[in-house]
Design an enzyme around this catalytic site. Structure first.
Site: not given
Ligand code: MEV
Length: 330
Positions: A116, A120-121, A123-124, A166
């Protein structure tokens, strides 16, 4: 359409006792941060993810989220003063709003092998897995379009105003080139010419994507021309990366990852630990290495053209948590 607009589930003939769902984590191969400013980014779903089971429980006053492993272990309720991380309580409130009265006695069990707060995404993946599980539980169809729209609503709770890359790659699976401008959204599905294998090294949790994005926005406001040129150079790097991925030119792809990392460092989103992980990977023969996601902590991805295990071990020997990963198998 949202679940909320169909609060009467009488059209559902059979409700499952338990519904299971899954969504993968992701890595960004190139273009994070610049993607927020309308540049292209490349992202792929990986072979780790979040698993959800949705079932009924009586007198729950829920929905209840029971985390087997979500960076913490325990129960969360949609209660402003309750236990568990605030963002999860807010996400549960949002789900309750979407589901309506039927949310009252839902038990949502979550298990994850995605670290977390590491880019690495997680939350998505959680957002998409929750939506899939709940729709499956009620026997309702969830179109890709609807999934993406609802996942974005949940992602906003976790990340403020994300670019959307994400949840889009997590919902779509595979490898995508993503570009969002005010006028339009472009999502290109890409077939890699050769298998992509990575070692991932963890520099610890970052301070949050929303915070990293807004701090960078402040810096770029002070030097708009310079930052603007860095963002568009990252966009150019990503276009080249896309070609290398399609053609299976892994050595050139690795070089471009190194260039992308240099540009991310110049944007101020790298850290000494992330730089150290990149150096370890390159010294041990990785084709290229860069941070992935928001930076300020989180993870480094190192591209290899053979077994990533030797880089994983080099990261571990230097005291970092690490694992090997590749494109999600579907
Ligand atoms: C998040 O995984 C990547 C960022 O570019 C933020 C976004 O795209 O929302 C930092």
């Amino acid at each position: 359409m949202t679940l909320n607009q169909n609060r009467n589930y009488s059209d559902v003939t059979a409700m499952a006792d338990v519904a299971f769902s899954y969504a993968p984590a992701k890595i960004i191969l190139g273009g994070e941060h610049a993607v927020v400013y309308g540049q292209s980014a490349l992202a792929l779903a990986i072979d780790r993810g979040v698993r959800v089971a949705v079932s009924r429980v009586s007198h729950a006053n829920g929905p209840i989220l029971r985390a087997i492993n979500l960076g913490f272990v325990g129960e969360v309720r949609p209660d402003p003063q309750g236990q568990g991380p605030k963002v999860l309580r807010e996400a549960l409130s949002k789900l309750r709003e979407l589901i309506g009265a039927d949310a009252q006695d839902l038990l949502i069990t979550v298990d994850s092998d995605v670290p977390v707060g590491c880019g690495l995404g997680s939350s998505a993946a959680l957002s998409v897995a929750l939506l899939r599980g709940i729709h499956r539980f009620f026997g309702r169809n969830l179109s890709k379009e609807n999934e993406a729209e609802l996942a974005l609503d949940l992602e906003k709770i976790f990340h403020g105003n994300p670019s959307g890359i994400d949840h889009t790659v997590i919902s779509a699976g595979g490898l995508i080139c993503y570009k969002r401008s005010e006028q339009k959204l472009l999502i290109d599905h890409i077939s890699p010419g050769r298998k992509l294998k990575f070692a991932i090294g963890m520099a610890g949790q970052h301070a949050g994507t929303a915070r990293a994005v807004s701090a960078l926005k402040e810096r770029s406001r002070r030097h708009p021309d310079i930052y603007g040129r860095i963002f568009s150079t990252i966009g150019d790097v990503v276009e080249q990366m896309k070609f290398c991925v399609q053609e299976g030119k892994l050595a050139a792809l690795g070089e471009l990852m190194d260039v992308n990392q240099g540009l991310l460092n110049s944007l101020g989103v790298s850290t000494p630990k992330l730089e150290a992980l990149c150096s370890i990977a390159r010294e041990r023969g990785a084709l290229g290495a860069k941070l992935t996601g928001a930076g300020g902590g989180g993870a480094v991805i190192a591209l290899v053209d053979d077994d990533p295990q030797y880089i994983v071990e080099a990261f571990q020997a230097a005291g970092y948590m690490a694992f090997a990963t590749e494109l999600e198998k579907v």
